[in-house]
Design a protein around this motif. Structure first.
Motif, PDB file in Angstrom:
ATOM      1  N   ALA A 126       1.165  -0.900  -0.304  1.00 16.10           N
ATOM      2  CA  ALA A 126      -0.134   0.108   0.298  1.00 16.10           C
ATOM      3  C   ALA A 126       0.400   1.077  -0.234  1.00 16.10           C
ATOM      4  CB  ALA A 126      -0.591  -0.089   1.293  1.00 16.10           C
ATOM      5  N   THR A 127       0.887   2.241  -0.400  1.00 18.07           N
ATOM      6  CA  THR A 127       1.916   3.477  -0.907  1.00 18.07           C
ATOM      7  C   THR A 127       0.593   4.292  -0.487  1.00 18.07           C
ATOM      8  OG1 THR A 127       0.592   3.925  -3.375  1.00 18.07           O
ATOM      9  CG2 THR A 127       2.970   3.132  -2.593  1.00 18.07           C
ATOM     10  N   ALA A 128      -0.540   4.573  -0.141  1.00 18.87           N
ATOM     11  CA  ALA A 128      -2.107   5.522   0.023  1.00 18.87           C
ATOM     12  C   ALA A 128      -3.050   4.425   0.280  1.00 18.87           C
ATOM     13  CB  ALA A 128      -2.486   6.588  -1.280  1.00 18.87           C
ATOM     14  N   THR A 131      -4.639   3.410  -3.542  1.00 16.92           N
ATOM     15  CA  THR A 131      -2.932   2.366  -3.710  1.00 16.92           C
ATOM     16  C   THR A 131      -3.315   2.852  -5.690  1.00 16.92           C
ATOM     17  OG1 THR A 131      -2.046   1.238  -2.313  1.00 16.92           O
ATOM     18  CG2 THR A 131      -1.255   1.136  -4.100  1.00 16.92           C
ATOM     19  N   ASP A 187      -0.272  -3.792   3.816  1.00 18.01           N
ATOM     20  CA  ASP A 187       0.414  -3.148   4.009  1.00 18.01           C
ATOM     21  C   ASP A 187       1.242  -3.641   5.438  1.00 18.01           C
ATOM     22  OD1 ASP A 187       1.156  -0.645   5.820  1.00 18.01           O
ATOM     23  OD2 ASP A 187      -0.738  -0.428   6.370  1.00 18.01           O
ATOM     24  N   ASP A 222       1.317   7.408   7.903  1.00 14.15           N
ATOM     25  CA  ASP A 222       0.955   6.182   7.590  1.00 14.15           C
ATOM     26  C   ASP A 222      -0.006   5.795   6.722  1.00 14.15           C
ATOM     27  OD1 ASP A 222       1.325   3.470   8.353  1.00 14.15           O
ATOM     28  OD2 ASP A 222      -0.386   3.132   8.069  1.00 14.15           O
ATOM     29  N   ASN A 223      -0.333   5.343   5.800  1.00 13.98           N
ATOM     30  CA  ASN A 223      -0.986   5.505   4.367  1.00 13.98           C
ATOM     31  C   ASN A 223      -2.257   4.643   4.221  1.00 13.98           C
ATOM     32  OD1 ASN A 223       0.492   4.428   2.704  1.00 13.98           O
ATOM     33  ND2 ASN A 223       1.657   2.763   3.069  1.00 13.98           N
ATOM     34  N   HIS A 224      -1.856   4.876   5.877  1.00 13.04           N
ATOM     35  CA  HIS A 224      -4.111   4.461   6.517  1.00 13.04           C
ATOM     36  C   HIS A 224      -3.813   4.666   8.329  1.00 13.04           C
ATOM     37  CE1 HIS A 224      -3.397   1.454   3.348  1.00 13.04           C
ATOM     38  NE2 HIS A 224      -4.736   1.402   3.062  1.00 13.04           N
ATOM     39  N   ASP A 249      -1.811   0.935  12.692  1.00 11.75           N
ATOM     40  CA  ASP A 249      -2.162   1.663  11.754  1.00 11.75           C
ATOM     41  C   ASP A 249      -3.137   0.328  11.541  1.00 11.75           C
ATOM     42  OD1 ASP A 249      -1.268  -1.039  10.543  1.00 11.75           O
ATOM     43  OD2 ASP A 249      -0.339   0.344   9.492  1.00 11.75           O
TER      44      ASP A 249
END
Length: 453
Positions: A126-128, A131, A187, A222-224, A249
């Motif tokens: 995951a990048t966002a 993603t 993630d 964090d991404n989430h 997260d």
């Protein structure tokens, strides 16, 4: 019966006497009727190529009837395009009569494209929160069909977990085939905490509340979604306190860090209610401070509830300016000083305690000499003696009313004024003697009658 074409008939007439006459008649038999031609039923076939090959074995053969021989043929070239194609059937008899009928051959495409390659399931970090990915990441599907095919998929961003990516292969006839690929977004990267190792804050009280210091909680990335926890106390004592920050997260990844929060007291006390210059009214030559209503300054401190407050304030103050130095210190050695100018002033007017009553006298002259032995002396008091009392008398007073102005002044020029009236009347001796004589006559008359009776 007659054959096709012209046939001559000879007619003969013979009478009873065997007299005979004849005449010819031509009978012409012609063929203008075309064969009766019946086309095969319309035919529908599935496309097998851009041009589908068919023959009469597939779509059938026309039939015809005629009294003469005939030939049946069609205009088919054997390859048919997608859609409706018209075959024209013709029947020619030996007499040149032609019949034509049409047959519709429909080539349809209901066959779905066939996927020859669907990318393998794909796993990405995951990048966002969603993603973004494309075919560069998860690959490209391929499909085949006899007609051109457009291949597409359903998604460009992917949520955490398993996502079904649906591939579509659509040919120019609108036939669509579907195939699925699983895109797994995982993630495994813990959040980050941006906390300085040591944070120094200024004390705001004996136990400092964190929300009174301007302290900013560490930033979390964090991404989430994340959850931040800590063991921050409700208040901090002076010195060092170690705080542990933890963040987790949605995927259960955890990060933690320690931070030392140092509470220091470098703030000096604050001297309040310091009025300078502070004006006091003199109550004596040396004014007692406690007789003036003077209000001393106060002191407060961010840490010490009872900081010291001292000064060189004397018990009595002379007239004029006195500089007072106030000093304060807290338990942590922070000090503050402030200067105050106390100005003792004499603005209180001198007051008269006695003013002689108005002076009234008779005189037989136009101008009369008078002094305080005649009209009296005023008395006054003031804060700063000696009190000088004067009046505007020249010693000579005319007939009538004269205002005598009394002035009292102290050592510093504060003054008070009061007025006294000097009233001098002209004395009339002729009238006075007449009145005395009349009174005398009346007395004698009274005495005479008294003796008589």
């Amino acid at each position: 019966s007659f054959l096709l074409g012209n046939t001559t008939i000879t007619w003969s007439a013979t009478d009873y006497s065997n007299n005979t006459s004849s005449s010819n008649q031509t009978i012409t038999i012609q063929d203008t009727t075309p064969p009766l031609l019946v086309a095969p039923s319309d035919y529908v076939a599935e496309a097998v190529a851009l041009l589908t090959p068919l023959n009469s074995t597939d779509y059938g053969t026309a039939t015809a009837t005629d009294i003469f021989a005939f030939t049946i043929y069609d205009n088919s070239i054997g390859n048919f395009t997608l859609g409706n194609n018209t075959i024209t059937w013709s029947a020619n008899d030996t007499n040149g009569n032609v019949a034509s009928v049409n047959q519709t051959v429909t080539i349809q495409d209901t066959t779905l494209p066939i996927f020859t390659d669907v990318p393998a399931d794909y796993t990405a970090e995951a990048t966002a929160l969603f993603t973004p990915l494309n075919s560069t990441n998860y690959g490209m599907a391929n499909a085949t069909d006899i007609f051109p095919v457009i291949i597409s998929n359903s998604d460009t961003t992917f949520a955490l977990g398993n996502n079904t990516l649906t591939w579509s292969a659509t040919d120019t006839s609108g036939n669509t085939a579907l195939a699925n690929q699983t895109i797994t977004i995982q993630d495994t990267i813990p959040p980050t905490i941006n906390a300085t190792s040591v944070t120094t804050l200024e004390a705001t009280s004996f136990l400092t509340l964190l929300n009174t210091t301007g302290y900013v909680y560490p930033a979390v990335a964090d991404n989430h979604s994340t959850s931040l926890s800590h063991d921050v106390p409700s208040a901090f004592p002076l010195g060092n306190t170690t705080v542990t920050w933890s963040v987790s997260d949605d995927s259960g990844n955890v990060a933690s860090t320690n931070q030392t929060i140092t509470i220091q007291d470098t703030t000096p006390p604050t001297i309040l209610n310091l009025i300078t210059p502070y004006f006091l009214e003199a109550s004596a030559v040396h004014t007692l401070l406690n007789s003036t209503g003077y209000v001393s300054p106060t002191v407060t401190d961010n840490y010490d509830a009872s900081p010291t407050l001292t000064s060189n304030l004397p018990a009595t103050l002379p007239l004029g300016n006195t500089t007072v130095v106030w000093s304060s210190s807290d338990v942590n050695g922070n000090t503050a000083t402030a200067n105050q100018t106390i100005t003792v002033q004499n603005t209180t007017s001198v007051s008269f305690t006695y003013v002689p009553v108005d002076y009234i006298a008779d005189t037989d002259t136009d101008i009369t000499s008078l002094d305080s032995t005649n009209f009296g002396t005023a008395i006054a008091t003031g804060t700063y003696p000696p009190i000088t009392i004067t009046n505007n008398s020249t010693g000579i007073f005319p007939l009538g009313n004269t205002t005598l102005a009394w002035t009292a002044a102290d050592f510093y020029g504060n003054t008070a004024s009061e007025n006294q009236i000097i009233n001098l009347k002209q004395c009339d001796y002729t009238s006075f003697l007449r009145s005395v004589m009349e009174l005398h006559s009346k007395i004698k008359l009274v005495l005479f009658y008294g003796l008589l009776f």
